[in-house]
Design a protein around this motif. Structure first.
Motif, PDB file in Angstrom:
ATOM      1  N   TYR A 186       0.860  -1.186   0.000  1.00 45.70           N
ATOM      2  CA  TYR A 186       0.000   0.000   0.000  1.00 45.70           C
ATOM      3  C   TYR A 186       0.893   1.232   0.000  1.00 45.70           C
ATOM      4  O   TYR A 186       1.818   1.346   0.805  1.00 45.70           O
ATOM      5  N   LYS A 188       0.920   4.943   0.817  1.00 43.39           N
ATOM      6  CA  LYS A 188       0.114   5.925   1.544  1.00 43.39           C
ATOM      7  C   LYS A 188       0.068   7.274   0.821  1.00 43.39           C
ATOM      8  O   LYS A 188      -0.965   7.948   0.815  1.00 43.39           O
ATOM      9  N   ASP A 191      -2.231   6.878  -1.842  1.00 43.86           N
ATOM     10  CA  ASP A 191      -3.449   6.247  -1.333  1.00 43.86           C
ATOM     11  C   ASP A 191      -3.949   5.188  -2.308  1.00 43.86           C
ATOM     12  O   ASP A 191      -5.111   5.178  -2.732  1.00 43.86           O
ATOM     13  N   TRP A 218      -4.604  -0.018   4.041  1.00 43.75           N
ATOM     14  CA  TRP A 218      -5.320   1.097   3.393  1.00 43.75           C
ATOM     15  C   TRP A 218      -6.224   1.829   4.377  1.00 43.75           C
ATOM     16  O   TRP A 218      -6.409   3.042   4.281  1.00 43.75           O
ATOM     17  N   HIS A 221      -5.114   5.228   6.417  1.00 49.01           N
ATOM     18  CA  HIS A 221      -4.984   6.574   5.838  1.00 49.01           C
ATOM     19  C   HIS A 221      -5.705   7.604   6.700  1.00 49.01           C
ATOM     20  O   HIS A 221      -6.702   7.303   7.358  1.00 49.01           O
ATOM     21  N   SER A 223      -7.693   9.859   6.074  1.00 48.55           N
ATOM     22  CA  SER A 223      -9.103  10.084   5.745  1.00 48.55           C
ATOM     23  C   SER A 223      -9.997   8.959   6.253  1.00 48.55           C
ATOM     24  O   SER A 223     -11.218   9.050   6.160  1.00 48.55           O
TER      25      SER A 223
END
Length: 393
Positions: A186, A188, A191, A218, A221, A223
């Motif tokens: 992944y 970052k 994303d 994931w 993150h 968000s």
């Protein structure tokens, strides 16, 4: 549990994990048992149909039973089952926000009624306290429903295969997945999840297991769950994130009956063991984060399934919903969608749809899970910024 030699449950769990890592047979290293069954089978209470919180699920799953059913001796007895001779229970912890205590006089004498029955009262705690219980697996109990019958009933109405459920979970997440190359990781900064082409994997199941592991990263993150993910490859901070993703993948694989496969486990085992030895309570934090990861990913799929099945949404008279440390029974439903509920202590109240408890009970009904123990945050977590944006290689 007042024995001075008694170690806190996270310490017991950490010690057992360290021993298994050294022997090379931990859940991270050996995802499949010699009999071909998954090493981790999602634990479930057969009476309530509910699962257990992440740390408890890990503890129970590490017993390596093929039978997913777990109950206390008392619950088993009430259900007409009995613990077999010489069987030992497995200790779990759960949050208690209240306790039933004897009513006493000013001198400390227990008060009894005319029939000699001790009078009790419910005491509410300011903060959740640790409750403990010993559970027994279905294979340790007499007169249980045959396992194949129980599993068949559990699977009633499930039309998707484990691989199809995994594909749906990945699709519902809306994560960006880019195929190509030799590594699964992944990124970052972008994303995005990078995966080798599916044909690169031994089979379709292995592909989905790898994808779900990266999907667990994931979720960190900013968000979404906003976890610290800045450690450099090979560092202890990097290993902490790997531990969270690995445990989450175990939980999700158990839920989907997909199994799990921590493909790059060899690179992290020494750091896992070091963290567990130096900071044994880290496993409590890691499993708590893994619970959040699995709730987020599984919840996305479950909410979509609910939209496709309107009859599963909302409350019905007679519903019994476990939430926090009690069970709420729905006594009445009204046209306004309000409900009257009664908790285990007999307290009754009317809940309107805008109430927080109403929404929490609706979510608990849709996603039945044992509540997670809330631990105080320890200070001083490393906030050092790393340069490597690849996570989960």
């Amino acid at each position: 549990m007042n024995d001075k030699n008694f170690k806190a449950l996270p310490i017991q769990l950490s010690n057992k994990l360290i021993a298994e890592i050294k022997e090379g047979n931990s859940l991270f290293q050996q995802p499949v048992k010699e009999n071909g069954m998954p090493a981790f089978v999602k634990p479930i209470n057969p009476i309530t149909g509910k699962g257990y919180s992440a740390m408890n699920a890990l503890i129970l799953g590490m017993q390596r039973h093929d039978d997913p059913r777990w109950m206390s001796a008392d619950a088993a007895r009430y259900a007409g089952n009995w613990v077999k001779k010489d069987e030992k229970g497995t200790l779990i912890e759960f949050p208690k926000t209240s306790d039933i205590q004897a009513i006493r006089t000013a001198e400390g004498k227990v008060i009894k009624d005319d029939a000699g029955v001790t009078q009790t009262k419910t005491v509410e705690f300011d903060k959740p306290q640790r409750g403990q219980a010993f559970l027994f697996n279905g294979s340790q109990l007499k007169d249980m429903q045959p396992l194949d019958e129980f599993i068949a009933k559990q699977d009633e109405g499930q039309t998707l295969s484990p691989n199809e459920r995994a594909a749906k979970l990945i699709e519902d997440s809306k994560a960006v997945i880019i195929h190509g190359g030799q590594e699964a990781y992944y990124d970052k900064q972008r994303d995005a999840i990078f995966m080798p082409e599916p044909e690169h994997f031994e089979n379709e199941t292995k592909y989905f297991q790898a994808a779900i592991h990266q999907l667990a990263h994931w979720t960190g993150h900013e968000s979404r769950l906003n976890r610290p993910m800045e450690g450099k490859f090979g560092s202890l901070d990097y290993a902490r994130e790997e531990m969270r993703a690995a445990v989450a993948a175990i939980l999700i694989g158990g839920e989907l009956k997909l199994g799990h496969n921590f493909g790059q486990q060899a690179a992290y085992m020494n750091n896992f063991a070091k963290i567990l030895k130096d900071e044994p309570f880290e496993i409590a934090k890691a499993t708590r984060d893994a619970q959040k990861i699995s709730n987020l990913l599984l919840g996305t799929t479950q909410k979509r399934e609910q939209k496709q099945a309107p009859e599963a949404v909302g409350f019905q008279k007679g519903d019994e919903i476990a939430y926090q440390d009690t069970t709420y029974k729905v006594l009445e439903t009204y046209k306004t969608k309000s409900i009257k509920v009664e908790d285990a202590d007999g307290t009754r109240k009317v809940l309107k749809p805008e109430y927080g408890l109403y929404k929490s009970l609706l979510d608990a009904k849709a996603n039945p899970r044992e509540p997670e123990m809330v631990l105080e945050e320890e200070q001083g977590q490393s906030q050092e910024q790393g340069q490597n944006q690849k996570i989960g290689r």
